[in-house]
Design a protein around this motif. Sequence first.
Motif, PDB file in Angstrom:
ATOM      1  N   ALA A  45     -30.444  19.234 -41.229  1.00  0.00           N
ATOM      2  CA  ALA A  45     -31.648  19.284 -41.535  1.00  0.00           C
ATOM      3  C   ALA A  45     -32.886  20.006 -41.850  1.00  0.00           C
ATOM      4  N   HIS A  46     -33.977  18.563 -42.853  1.00  0.00           N
ATOM      5  CA  HIS A  46     -34.486  19.673 -43.461  1.00  0.00           C
ATOM      6  C   HIS A  46     -35.677  18.579 -44.262  1.00  0.00           C
ATOM      7  N   HIS A  47     -36.598  18.863 -44.099  1.00  0.00           N
ATOM      8  CA  HIS A  47     -38.593  17.978 -44.313  1.00  0.00           C
ATOM      9  C   HIS A  47     -37.945  16.319 -43.644  1.00  0.00           C
ATOM     10  N   GLY A  48     -37.857  16.464 -42.534  1.00  0.00           N
ATOM     11  CA  GLY A  48     -37.848  15.758 -41.599  1.00  0.00           C
ATOM     12  C   GLY A  48     -36.350  15.094 -41.631  1.00  0.00           C
ATOM     13  N   PHE A  49     -35.863  15.339 -42.405  1.00  0.00           N
ATOM     14  CA  PHE A  49     -34.517  14.730 -41.861  1.00  0.00           C
ATOM     15  C   PHE A  49     -33.090  14.846 -40.681  1.00  0.00           C
ATOM     16  N   ALA A  50     -33.289  14.642 -40.122  1.00  0.00           N
ATOM     17  CA  ALA A  50     -32.743  15.282 -38.958  1.00  0.00           C
ATOM     18  C   ALA A  50     -31.592  14.194 -38.935  1.00  0.00           C
ATOM     19  N   ARG A  51     -30.243  15.610 -37.638  1.00  0.00           N
ATOM     20  CA  ARG A  51     -28.811  14.804 -37.668  1.00  0.00           C
ATOM     21  C   ARG A  51     -29.333  13.863 -36.920  1.00  0.00           C
ATOM     22  N   ALA A  52     -28.682  12.294 -37.238  1.00  0.00           N
ATOM     23  CA  ALA A  52     -29.216  11.178 -36.340  1.00  0.00           C
ATOM     24  C   ALA A  52     -28.227   9.819 -36.921  1.00  0.00           C
ATOM     25  N   GLU A  53     -28.735   8.821 -36.943  1.00  0.00           N
ATOM     26  CA  GLU A  53     -27.943   7.570 -36.955  1.00  0.00           C
ATOM     27  C   GLU A  53     -27.687   7.613 -38.726  1.00  0.00           C
ATOM     28  N   PRO A  54     -26.399   7.161 -38.708  1.00  0.00           N
ATOM     29  CA  PRO A  54     -26.070   7.672 -40.825  1.00  0.00           C
ATOM     30  C   PRO A  54     -26.535   6.649 -40.990  1.00  0.00           C
ATOM     31  N   SER A  55     -27.358   6.998 -42.236  1.00  0.00           N
ATOM     32  CA  SER A  55     -27.714   5.982 -43.623  1.00  0.00           C
ATOM     33  C   SER A  55     -26.402   5.146 -43.866  1.00  0.00           C
ATOM     34  N   GLY A  56     -26.297   3.982 -45.072  1.00  0.00           N
ATOM     35  CA  GLY A  56     -25.576   3.218 -45.089  1.00  0.00           C
ATOM     36  C   GLY A  56     -25.347   2.552 -46.237  1.00  0.00           C
ATOM     37  N   PHE A  57     -25.117   1.933 -47.280  1.00  0.00           N
ATOM     38  CA  PHE A  57     -25.172   1.010 -48.480  1.00  0.00           C
ATOM     39  C   PHE A  57     -24.239   1.032 -49.002  1.00  0.00           C
ATOM     40  N   THR A  58     -24.295  -0.289 -48.943  1.00  0.00           N
ATOM     41  CA  THR A  58     -22.923  -1.070 -49.887  1.00  0.00           C
ATOM     42  C   THR A  58     -22.761  -1.072 -52.217  1.00  0.00           C
ATOM     43  N   SER A  59     -23.969  -0.589 -52.601  1.00  0.00           N
ATOM     44  CA  SER A  59     -23.776  -0.303 -53.727  1.00  0.00           C
ATOM     45  C   SER A  59     -24.042   0.921 -54.570  1.00  0.00           C
ATOM     46  N   ARG A  60     -22.865   1.405 -55.762  1.00  0.00           N
ATOM     47  CA  ARG A  60     -23.586   2.439 -56.019  1.00  0.00           C
ATOM     48  C   ARG A  60     -25.853   2.703 -56.871  1.00  0.00           C
ATOM     49  N   ALA A  61     -26.122   1.598 -57.017  1.00  0.00           N
ATOM     50  CA  ALA A  61     -27.586   1.466 -57.061  1.00  0.00           C
ATOM     51  C   ALA A  61     -28.458   1.628 -56.142  1.00  0.00           C
ATOM     52  N   GLU A  62     -27.719   1.098 -54.797  1.00  0.00           N
ATOM     53  CA  GLU A  62     -28.433   1.485 -53.267  1.00  0.00           C
ATOM     54  C   GLU A  62     -28.528   2.972 -53.144  1.00  0.00           C
ATOM     55  N   VAL A  63     -27.059   3.712 -53.323  1.00  0.00           N
ATOM     56  CA  VAL A  63     -27.117   5.041 -53.201  1.00  0.00           C
ATOM     57  C   VAL A  63     -28.063   6.328 -54.220  1.00  0.00           C
ATOM     58  N   GLU A  64     -27.776   6.448 -55.176  1.00  0.00           N
ATOM     59  CA  GLU A  64     -28.118   6.549 -56.178  1.00  0.00           C
ATOM     60  C   GLU A  64     -29.938   6.275 -56.058  1.00  0.00           C
ATOM     61  N   ASP A  65     -30.646   5.337 -55.489  1.00  0.00           N
ATOM     62  CA  ASP A  65     -31.423   5.036 -54.983  1.00  0.00           C
ATOM     63  C   ASP A  65     -32.309   5.828 -54.204  1.00  0.00           C
ATOM     64  N   PHE A  66     -31.682   6.482 -52.512  1.00  0.00           N
ATOM     65  CA  PHE A  66     -31.517   6.820 -51.656  1.00  0.00           C
ATOM     66  C   PHE A  66     -31.436   8.426 -52.082  1.00  0.00           C
ATOM     67  N   ARG A  70     -34.454  11.621 -52.723  1.00  0.00           N
ATOM     68  CA  ARG A  70     -34.776  13.297 -52.384  1.00  0.00           C
ATOM     69  C   ARG A  70     -34.453  14.235 -52.918  1.00  0.00           C
ATOM     70  N   VAL A  71     -34.591  14.337 -53.820  1.00  0.00           N
ATOM     71  CA  VAL A  71     -34.419  15.274 -55.097  1.00  0.00           C
ATOM     72  C   VAL A  71     -35.269  16.572 -54.629  1.00  0.00           C
ATOM     73  N   ASP A  72     -36.592  16.462 -54.785  1.00  0.00           N
ATOM     74  CA  ASP A  72     -37.060  17.673 -54.337  1.00  0.00           C
ATOM     75  C   ASP A  72     -36.980  18.268 -52.916  1.00  0.00           C
ATOM     76  N   GLN A  73     -36.608  16.776 -52.395  1.00  0.00           N
ATOM     77  CA  GLN A  73     -36.532  17.627 -50.825  1.00  0.00           C
ATOM     78  C   GLN A  73     -35.546  18.718 -50.774  1.00  0.00           C
ATOM     79  N   LEU A  74     -34.101  18.430 -51.805  1.00  0.00           N
ATOM     80  CA  LEU A  74     -32.936  18.764 -51.639  1.00  0.00           C
ATOM     81  C   LEU A  74     -33.162  19.928 -52.620  1.00  0.00           C
ATOM     82  N   ALA A  75     -34.249  19.623 -53.600  1.00  0.00           N
ATOM     83  CA  ALA A  75     -33.756  21.012 -54.678  1.00  0.00           C
ATOM     84  C   ALA A  75     -34.893  22.536 -53.282  1.00  0.00           C
ATOM     85  N   GLU A  76     -35.934  21.900 -52.884  1.00  0.00           N
ATOM     86  CA  GLU A  76     -36.400  23.296 -51.920  1.00  0.00           C
ATOM     87  C   GLU A  76     -35.865  23.442 -50.962  1.00  0.00           C
ATOM     88  N   ALA A  77     -35.119  22.862 -50.287  1.00  0.00           N
ATOM     89  CA  ALA A  77     -33.882  23.430 -49.019  1.00  0.00           C
ATOM     90  C   ALA A  77     -33.220  24.051 -49.492  1.00  0.00           C
TER      91      ALA A  77
END
Length: 128
Positions: A45-66, A70-77
């Motif tokens: 859990a960080h930057h308002g991303f909590a352990r909760a319901e999963p995110s789901g996608f059905t294409s590589r482009a959607e995952v890459e966008d997702f 979050r690049v900045d938040q992941l770098a800070e974490a």
Amino acid sequence: MSATREEAIRLIQETYYNGIDAGDMARAASALAEDVDWSHAQVWAHHGFARAEPSGFTSRAEVEDFLSARVDQLAEAKIRHRIDTLVYEDGKGAFLGLVEGPGGETKPFFVWFEIEDGKISRYTLRPI
């Protein structure tokens, strides 16, 4: 012909996770099939991303966008992902992984994955 265990580790750890940890989401997404079945529940859990319901996608482009959003938040974490124990056979596998924080604290997770034509076609991550 399915990928070998070593190829699976290289694809998941070196391309996908190391790409995410470096903030290179295009590299990370390159490990995924165009029509990937991707489901991820938050482990650390960080930057308002909590352990909760999963995110789901059905294409590589959607995952890459997702991931790209979050690049900045992941770098800070300052968290890092790594495979701990992996089993793999005939294009399907599972592993226990760890997310490690900057102070050395770890949080475990479990992944089910499938590989087709050298790409991850299914990726389901859940925290433990």
